[in-house]
Design a protein around this motif. Sequence first.
Motif, PDB file in Angstrom:
ATOM      1  N   LEU A  56       0.824  -1.202   0.000  1.00 29.62           N
ATOM      2  CA  LEU A  56       0.000   0.000   0.000  1.00 29.62           C
ATOM      3  C   LEU A  56       0.865   1.262   0.000  1.00 29.62           C
ATOM      4  O   LEU A  56       0.606   2.206  -0.756  1.00 29.62           O
ATOM      5  CB  LEU A  56      -0.919  -0.010   1.229  1.00 29.62           C
ATOM      6  CG  LEU A  56      -1.838   1.212   1.388  1.00 29.62           C
ATOM      7  CD1 LEU A  56      -2.762   1.346   0.174  1.00 29.62           C
ATOM      8  CD2 LEU A  56      -2.650   1.106   2.674  1.00 29.62           C
ATOM      9  N   ARG A  57       1.902   1.263   0.837  1.00 30.66           N
ATOM     10  CA  ARG A  57       2.786   2.413   0.863  1.00 30.66           C
ATOM     11  C   ARG A  57       3.501   2.606  -0.458  1.00 30.66           C
ATOM     12  O   ARG A  57       3.699   3.729  -0.923  1.00 30.66           O
ATOM     13  CB  ARG A  57       3.803   2.244   1.993  1.00 30.66           C
ATOM     14  CG  ARG A  57       3.189   2.339   3.397  1.00 30.66           C
ATOM     15  CD  ARG A  57       4.212   2.036   4.463  1.00 30.66           C
ATOM     16  NE  ARG A  57       3.625   2.079   5.796  1.00 30.66           N
ATOM     17  CZ  ARG A  57       4.260   1.733   6.897  1.00 30.66           C
ATOM     18  NH1 ARG A  57       5.530   1.292   6.822  1.00 30.66           N
ATOM     19  NH2 ARG A  57       3.662   1.808   8.080  1.00 30.66           N
ATOM     20  N   THR A  58       3.891   1.518  -1.046  1.00 35.61           N
ATOM     21  CA  THR A  58       4.566   1.603  -2.350  1.00 35.61           C
ATOM     22  C   THR A  58       3.639   2.183  -3.403  1.00 35.61           C
ATOM     23  O   THR A  58       4.028   3.035  -4.206  1.00 35.61           O
ATOM     24  CB  THR A  58       5.055   0.208  -2.780  1.00 35.61           C
ATOM     25  OG1 THR A  58       5.926  -0.322  -1.773  1.00 35.61           O
ATOM     26  CG2 THR A  58       5.797   0.297  -4.110  1.00 35.61           C
ATOM     27  N   ARG A  59       2.383   1.716  -3.386  1.00 37.05           N
ATOM     28  CA  ARG A  59       1.415   2.226  -4.362  1.00 37.05           C
ATOM     29  C   ARG A  59       1.152   3.709  -4.146  1.00 37.05           C
ATOM     30  O   ARG A  59       1.057   4.480  -5.106  1.00 37.05           O
ATOM     31  CB  ARG A  59       0.107   1.438  -4.254  1.00 37.05           C
ATOM     32  CG  ARG A  59       0.217   0.001  -4.760  1.00 37.05           C
ATOM     33  CD  ARG A  59      -1.078  -0.754  -4.528  1.00 37.05           C
ATOM     34  NE  ARG A  59      -0.978  -2.139  -4.976  1.00 37.05           N
ATOM     35  CZ  ARG A  59      -1.935  -3.038  -4.804  1.00 37.05           C
ATOM     36  NH1 ARG A  59      -3.055  -2.706  -4.180  1.00 37.05           N
ATOM     37  NH2 ARG A  59      -1.759  -4.274  -5.242  1.00 37.05           N
ATOM     38  N   VAL A  62       4.149   5.655  -5.416  1.00 44.08           N
ATOM     39  CA  VAL A  62       4.159   5.688  -6.881  1.00 44.08           C
ATOM     40  C   VAL A  62       3.081   6.631  -7.401  1.00 44.08           C
ATOM     41  O   VAL A  62       3.303   7.411  -8.343  1.00 44.08           O
ATOM     42  CB  VAL A  62       3.965   4.263  -7.439  1.00 44.08           C
ATOM     43  CG1 VAL A  62       3.763   4.313  -8.953  1.00 44.08           C
ATOM     44  CG2 VAL A  62       5.163   3.392  -7.103  1.00 44.08           C
ATOM     45  N   THR A  63       1.893   6.584  -6.765  1.00 43.42           N
ATOM     46  CA  THR A  63       0.799   7.461  -7.190  1.00 43.42           C
ATOM     47  C   THR A  63       1.156   8.921  -6.989  1.00 43.42           C
ATOM     48  O   THR A  63       0.909   9.761  -7.861  1.00 43.42           O
ATOM     49  CB  THR A  63      -0.482   7.129  -6.391  1.00 43.42           C
ATOM     50  OG1 THR A  63      -0.824   5.757  -6.594  1.00 43.42           O
ATOM     51  CG2 THR A  63      -1.637   8.008  -6.841  1.00 43.42           C
ATOM     52  N   LEU A  64       1.747   9.231  -5.816  1.00 42.84           N
ATOM     53  CA  LEU A  64       2.143  10.608  -5.563  1.00 42.84           C
ATOM     54  C   LEU A  64       3.218  11.080  -6.533  1.00 42.84           C
ATOM     55  O   LEU A  64       3.175  12.211  -7.025  1.00 42.84           O
ATOM     56  CB  LEU A  64       2.638  10.736  -4.117  1.00 42.84           C
ATOM     57  CG  LEU A  64       1.568  10.610  -3.021  1.00 42.84           C
ATOM     58  CD1 LEU A  64       2.216  10.631  -1.650  1.00 42.84           C
ATOM     59  CD2 LEU A  64       0.542  11.716  -3.143  1.00 42.84           C
ATOM     60  N   LEU A  65       4.176  10.218  -6.806  1.00 45.04           N
ATOM     61  CA  LEU A  65       5.219  10.588  -7.773  1.00 45.04           C
ATOM     62  C   LEU A  65       4.630  10.801  -9.158  1.00 45.04           C
ATOM     63  O   LEU A  65       4.992  11.742  -9.869  1.00 45.04           O
ATOM     64  CB  LEU A  65       6.290   9.491  -7.817  1.00 45.04           C
ATOM     65  CG  LEU A  65       7.218   9.406  -6.596  1.00 45.04           C
ATOM     66  CD1 LEU A  65       8.127   8.188  -6.721  1.00 45.04           C
ATOM     67  CD2 LEU A  65       8.053  10.675  -6.459  1.00 45.04           C
ATOM     68  N   PHE A  66       3.705   9.936  -9.538  1.00 38.61           N
ATOM     69  CA  PHE A  66       3.078  10.054 -10.854  1.00 38.61           C
ATOM     70  C   PHE A  66       2.256  11.338 -10.951  1.00 38.61           C
ATOM     71  O   PHE A  66       2.331  12.063 -11.943  1.00 38.61           O
ATOM     72  CB  PHE A  66       2.189   8.836 -11.100  1.00 38.61           C
ATOM     73  CG  PHE A  66       1.539   8.820 -12.447  1.00 38.61           C
ATOM     74  CD1 PHE A  66       2.276   8.584 -13.602  1.00 38.61           C
ATOM     75  CD2 PHE A  66       0.179   9.053 -12.574  1.00 38.61           C
ATOM     76  CE1 PHE A  66       1.676   8.581 -14.849  1.00 38.61           C
ATOM     77  CE2 PHE A  66      -0.431   9.049 -13.813  1.00 38.61           C
ATOM     78  CZ  PHE A  66       0.323   8.814 -14.964  1.00 38.61           C
ATOM     79  N   ALA A  67       1.463  11.608  -9.856  1.00 34.69           N
ATOM     80  CA  ALA A  67       0.650  12.821  -9.846  1.00 34.69           C
ATOM     81  C   ALA A  67       1.527  14.064  -9.860  1.00 34.69           C
ATOM     82  O   ALA A  67       1.244  15.044 -10.553  1.00 34.69           O
ATOM     83  CB  ALA A  67      -0.262  12.828  -8.624  1.00 34.69           C
ATOM     84  N   GLY A  68       2.630  14.023  -9.082  1.00 34.92           N
ATOM     85  CA  GLY A  68       3.552  15.154  -9.090  1.00 34.92           C
ATOM     86  C   GLY A  68       4.176  15.379 -10.457  1.00 34.92           C
ATOM     87  O   GLY A  68       4.347  16.514 -10.889  1.00 34.92           O
ATOM     88  N   GLY A  69       4.510  14.278 -11.119  1.00 36.25           N
ATOM     89  CA  GLY A  69       5.058  14.402 -12.473  1.00 36.25           C
ATOM     90  C   GLY A  69       4.063  15.011 -13.439  1.00 36.25           C
ATOM     91  O   GLY A  69       4.402  15.880 -14.246  1.00 36.25           O
ATOM     92  N   LEU A  70       2.805  14.551 -13.350  1.00 42.25           N
ATOM     93  CA  LEU A  70       1.767  15.114 -14.214  1.00 42.25           C
ATOM     94  C   LEU A  70       1.561  16.593 -13.937  1.00 42.25           C
ATOM     95  O   LEU A  70       1.402  17.390 -14.874  1.00 42.25           O
ATOM     96  CB  LEU A  70       0.450  14.356 -14.006  1.00 42.25           C
ATOM     97  CG  LEU A  70       0.355  12.958 -14.610  1.00 42.25           C
ATOM     98  CD1 LEU A  70      -0.992  12.344 -14.291  1.00 42.25           C
ATOM     99  CD2 LEU A  70       0.571  13.005 -16.127  1.00 42.25           C
TER     100      LEU A  70
END
Length: 263
Positions: A56-59, A62-70
Amino acid sequence: MLGMSCVLNHLRAERGFLLRLQRTGQTQLCLNGQLSQRTLTRPFSRAPHSQARLRLRTRLAVTLLFAGGLLGVWWYVDSEKQQRLRQQRVEQLRKVALGQGTFSLLDHTGRRRTKQDFLGSWVLMYFGFTHCPDICPEELDKLSAVVSALDRDPSLPPVQPVFVTVDPERDDVAALARYVKDFHPRLIGLTGTPEEVKHAGRDYRVYASPGPKDEDGDYIVDHTILIYLVSPDGLFLDYYNRLKSQEQMVESIRNHVQNYVSL
């Protein structure tokens, strides 16, 4: 018979002993099994929960990094888009070639003023004449109210109001000095020779045509009724006609100032 009875009693005693031993062994085995099972399952029973939390923490990471990238990509694209729009706007204004010339006029104190004197300042410029019965005073009142409203916003630089006459024959320095007192205290009145005034108006494509004189020698000047917004680079940015309200002008000028990028 007595011997047989002893044997049977002995067998019964052994049988009871064996049954008790078997029960004790089963109980012990059961206890040992439970103990072993508990001992074995305790550490493994926690492992799936730990692994689930880790996943869960990994997901989430990853989601936060992806959202930050977007978000970063969106900000970059939007910034580039706004920059292109501003550049296109500047190019369009340059093609219009409005207000890009120079002028040399006298202000209401008799001081010679040129376009270079206003570089670095935001300017609201209006062309009119002091004998105008209603429209010019109304527009200058609106211009003064707009400048005062902008002055109340500490985040904005001061805007310089300028009044340029289209009637140099009657609007000399003294006439302008009397006239500008009725409006914003920073209002600068400009006049000059007919050729100088005509040159300044032509640079902003101002139409001005004196009407016929009456028996008292008075006349009305038909002219363009617009308020021009000039950037600190001396570039015409926008104009406001009589239909624009004070509030609309304030909002428009505020947006221009806040989004302005110096050339």
